[in-house]
Structure formats: structure tokens, C-alpha cells
Design a protein around this motif. Structure first.
Motif, mmCIF file in Angstrom:
data_model
loop_
_atom_site.group_PDB
_atom_site.id
_atom_site.type_symbol
_atom_site.label_atom_id
_atom_site.label_comp_id
_atom_site.label_asym_id
_atom_site.label_seq_id
_atom_site.Cartn_x
_atom_site.Cartn_y
_atom_site.Cartn_z
ATOM 1 N N VAL A 1 -69.985 -0.736 7.004
ATOM 2 C CA VAL A 1 -71.390 -0.342 7.129
ATOM 3 C C VAL A 1 -71.721 -0.060 8.594
ATOM 4 C CG1 VAL A 1 -73.788 -1.112 6.857
ATOM 5 C CG2 VAL A 1 -72.123 -1.497 5.023
ATOM 6 N N PHE A 2 -71.238 -0.895 9.506
ATOM 7 C CA PHE A 2 -71.520 -0.672 10.922
ATOM 8 C C PHE A 2 -70.855 0.605 11.427
ATOM 9 C CE2 PHE A 2 -72.892 -5.028 10.607
ATOM 10 C CZ PHE A 2 -74.055 -5.001 11.361
ATOM 11 N N GLU A 3 -69.683 0.934 10.918
ATOM 12 C CA GLU A 3 -69.039 2.196 11.299
ATOM 13 C C GLU A 3 -69.856 3.390 10.806
ATOM 14 O OE1 GLU A 3 -65.098 1.674 9.738
ATOM 15 O OE2 GLU A 3 -64.438 0.567 11.516
ATOM 16 N N ARG A 4 -70.336 3.312 9.569
ATOM 17 C CA ARG A 4 -71.171 4.402 9.052
ATOM 18 C C ARG A 4 -72.501 4.472 9.803
ATOM 19 N NH1 ARG A 4 -69.305 2.357 3.851
ATOM 20 N NH2 ARG A 4 -71.374 1.426 3.570
ATOM 21 N N LEU A 5 -73.067 3.311 10.144
ATOM 22 C CA LEU A 5 -74.332 3.280 10.878
ATOM 23 C C LEU A 5 -74.159 3.899 12.274
ATOM 24 C CD1 LEU A 5 -77.316 2.425 10.937
ATOM 25 C CD2 LEU A 5 -76.547 0.165 11.734
ATOM 26 N N VAL B 1 -82.753 3.273 12.824
ATOM 27 C CA VAL B 1 -83.509 2.922 11.617
ATOM 28 C C VAL B 1 -83.425 4.055 10.582
ATOM 29 C CG1 VAL B 1 -85.842 2.446 10.731
ATOM 30 C CG2 VAL B 1 -85.035 1.320 12.816
ATOM 31 N N ASP B 2 -83.531 5.285 11.038
ATOM 32 C CA ASP B 2 -83.450 6.425 10.125
ATOM 33 C C ASP B 2 -82.064 6.578 9.503
ATOM 34 O OD1 ASP B 2 -86.111 6.985 10.648
ATOM 35 O OD2 ASP B 2 -85.676 8.667 12.000
ATOM 36 N N SER B 3 -81.076 5.901 10.059
ATOM 37 C CA SER B 3 -79.702 5.975 9.550
ATOM 38 C C SER B 3 -79.368 4.890 8.530
ATOM 39 C CB SER B 3 -78.719 5.882 10.731
ATOM 40 O OG SER B 3 -78.888 6.964 11.609
ATOM 41 N N PHE B 4 -80.256 3.935 8.313
ATOM 42 C CA PHE B 4 -79.963 2.815 7.416
ATOM 43 C C PHE B 4 -79.513 3.269 6.035
ATOM 44 C CE2 PHE B 4 -82.937 -0.562 9.568
ATOM 45 C CZ PHE B 4 -82.032 -0.715 10.606
ATOM 46 N N ASP B 5 -80.287 4.131 5.408
ATOM 47 C CA ASP B 5 -79.948 4.541 4.039
ATOM 48 C C ASP B 5 -78.614 5.280 3.992
ATOM 49 O OD1 ASP B 5 -82.208 3.378 2.907
ATOM 50 O OD2 ASP B 5 -83.382 5.231 3.029
ATOM 51 N N GLU B 6 -78.436 6.226 4.900
ATOM 52 C CA GLU B 6 -77.201 7.006 4.942
ATOM 53 C C GLU B 6 -75.976 6.112 5.151
ATOM 54 O OE1 GLU B 6 -75.227 10.522 7.683
ATOM 55 O OE2 GLU B 6 -77.383 10.174 7.771
ATOM 56 N N ALA B 7 -76.134 5.070 5.955
ATOM 57 C CA ALA B 7 -75.025 4.173 6.260
ATOM 58 C C ALA B 7 -74.756 3.164 5.153
ATOM 59 C CB ALA B 7 -75.304 3.433 7.565
ATOM 60 N N GLY B 8 -75.693 3.022 4.235
ATOM 61 C CA GLY B 8 -75.512 2.050 3.168
ATOM 62 C C GLY B 8 -75.953 0.650 3.532
ATOM 63 N N VAL B 9 -76.851 0.532 4.512
ATOM 64 C CA VAL B 9 -77.414 -0.788 4.829
ATOM 65 C C VAL B 9 -78.215 -1.237 3.609
ATOM 66 C CG1 VAL B 9 -79.052 -2.035 6.300
ATOM 67 C CG2 VAL B 9 -77.519 -0.328 7.313
ATOM 68 N N PRO B 10 -77.937 -2.414 3.085
ATOM 69 C CA PRO B 10 -78.651 -2.881 1.897
ATOM 70 C C PRO B 10 -80.165 -2.794 2.056
ATOM 71 C CG PRO B 10 -76.833 -4.348 2.372
ATOM 72 C CD PRO B 10 -76.935 -3.398 3.534
ATOM 73 N N ASP C 1 -82.800 -4.461 1.936
ATOM 74 C CA ASP C 1 -83.300 -5.823 2.026
ATOM 75 C C ASP C 1 -84.210 -5.879 3.247
ATOM 76 O OD1 ASP C 1 -82.886 -8.556 3.537
ATOM 77 O OD2 ASP C 1 -82.550 -8.993 1.408
ATOM 78 N N ASP C 2 -85.486 -6.159 3.024
ATOM 79 C CA ASP C 2 -86.462 -6.117 4.112
ATOM 80 C C ASP C 2 -86.102 -7.045 5.267
ATOM 81 O OD1 ASP C 2 -87.967 -4.223 2.760
ATOM 82 O OD2 ASP C 2 -89.394 -5.690 1.964
ATOM 83 N N ARG C 3 -85.651 -8.250 4.957
ATOM 84 C CA ARG C 3 -85.323 -9.212 6.018
ATOM 85 C C ARG C 3 -84.143 -8.712 6.858
ATOM 86 N NH1 ARG C 3 -82.323 -14.743 5.856
ATOM 87 N NH2 ARG C 3 -82.988 -15.646 7.830
ATOM 88 N N LEU C 4 -83.124 -8.172 6.207
ATOM 89 C CA LEU C 4 -81.962 -7.648 6.911
ATOM 90 C C LEU C 4 -82.345 -6.454 7.775
ATOM 91 C CD1 LEU C 4 -78.947 -7.303 7.508
ATOM 92 C CD2 LEU C 4 -78.803 -5.969 5.379
ATOM 93 N N ARG C 5 -83.058 -5.505 7.194
ATOM 94 C CA ARG C 5 -83.429 -4.306 7.948
ATOM 95 C C ARG C 5 -84.343 -4.653 9.121
ATOM 96 N NH1 ARG C 5 -83.540 1.113 4.435
ATOM 97 N NH2 ARG C 5 -81.490 0.852 3.474
#
Length: 163
Positions: free
Chosen positions: A13-17, A96-105, A107-111
């Protein structure tokens, strides 16, 4: 307790982010210049991913296997105070705009934790060494961030700021 790194989904996920953020920065007129030079380092996004992962509770790949250091990162950004003040919020938005594309879950607390970390690192430590790379000490500790914010690393919380 699960680390932010684990909750995000690990290194993939961090690589995709990092890659998605990099592409967004290239498309931004203000951020394009420094990020276009990052292409001179073919492993830039992998290094960025390793840096973020280590800071957020993942393996010590950035400072270990990749041989990176916080002092090196801070020297790269030293002396860019005015630019960083304008560019940092835009960089945070690219992440932040990359979260969805990267597959960040989703989850409000995580984001929120990821957003808080990137905001803190872009607006705090990177602005701390405003005059010159020569001002940056050789032995800065790698900053760590947990669910409650900056974590102690060889000193007080947020110990990467100058004294």
C-alpha cells in the motif's frame, strides 16, 4: 496494538501511495519541478514508501537496507523555507487524493492518522532547517508517528526539530 503501517495494509500500500502521490505531484505546476528531478533517482518512490512505512511502524527498511537517514532527508529540504510553506499543503493534498488509488483502507481513523502524519512531517521537520543544509546535524533520529502523534525517539516527542 496494530501500527498505522499494519492498519494501512503494509508495504504494498505504501509503494502504491508513494507512486500515486509522485504522479500527482508531477501534474502539479508548483510541485512538478522537485518531483521531476526525483526521476534522477530511479528508486525515488520506493525510498519514499520505505521512509513512510518506517516512520509509521513498519520495518526499518529506509534506514537499514536502503541506507537512508533523517539527516539526509532534512538536508534535501533545508533552505527551502518559503517554497516549502507554499508547497507543503499541496503535497499533503496530493497524498490524501492518492488514498483511494493506492488502496488505503476506507477507515476514518487510519486516513486521519496518515493525513496528520504527512501534514506534520511536511509542515514541521521539513521547515525546521530553514537556512542551510549545513545547519542539519548528522545524527537526527528517524521520526516515528503513532496513533497519538509523534512518538518519542531518543528524546522528547517530535524530537526532530532544532534546539
Amino acid at each position: 496494538m496494530t501500527t498505522i503501517y499494519e492498519a494501512a495494509g503494509g508495504m504494498e500500500v505504501f509503494e502504491r501511495l508513494a507512486e500515486a502521490t509522485h504522479q500527482r505531484c508531477l501534474a502539479d505546476e508548483l510541485l512538478n519541478h522537485p518531483f521531476s528531478h526525483a526521476d534522477n533517482q530511479p528508486d525515488h518512490t520506493e525510498r519514499l514508501a520505505a521512509y513512510w512505512a518506517e516512520a509509521l511502524g513498519g520495518p526499518a527498511t529506509y534506514t537499514g537496507a536502503r541506507g537512508g537517514s533523517e539527516s539526509h532527508v532534512q538536508r534535501l529540504h533545508a533552505g527551502e523555507g518559503a517554497y516549502m510553506e507554499e508547497a507543503s499543503p499541496r503535497f499533503v493534498q496530493c497524498v490524501v487524493d492518492s488514498f483511494d488509488e493506492a488502496g488505503v483502507p476506507d477507515d476514518d481513523r487510519l486516513r486521519q492518522a496518515l493525513t496528520d502524519y504527512v501534514t506534520w512531517s511536511a509542515l514541521g521537520p521539513f521547515l525546521a532547517w530553514g537556512r542551510s543544509a549545513d545547519d542539519v546535524p548528522d545524527d537526527l533520529p528517524m521520526p516515528r508517528w503513532d496513533w497519538d502523534g509523534p512518538a518519542a525517539v531518543n528524546g522528547p516527542r517530535g524530537a526532530v526539530t532544532p534546539g
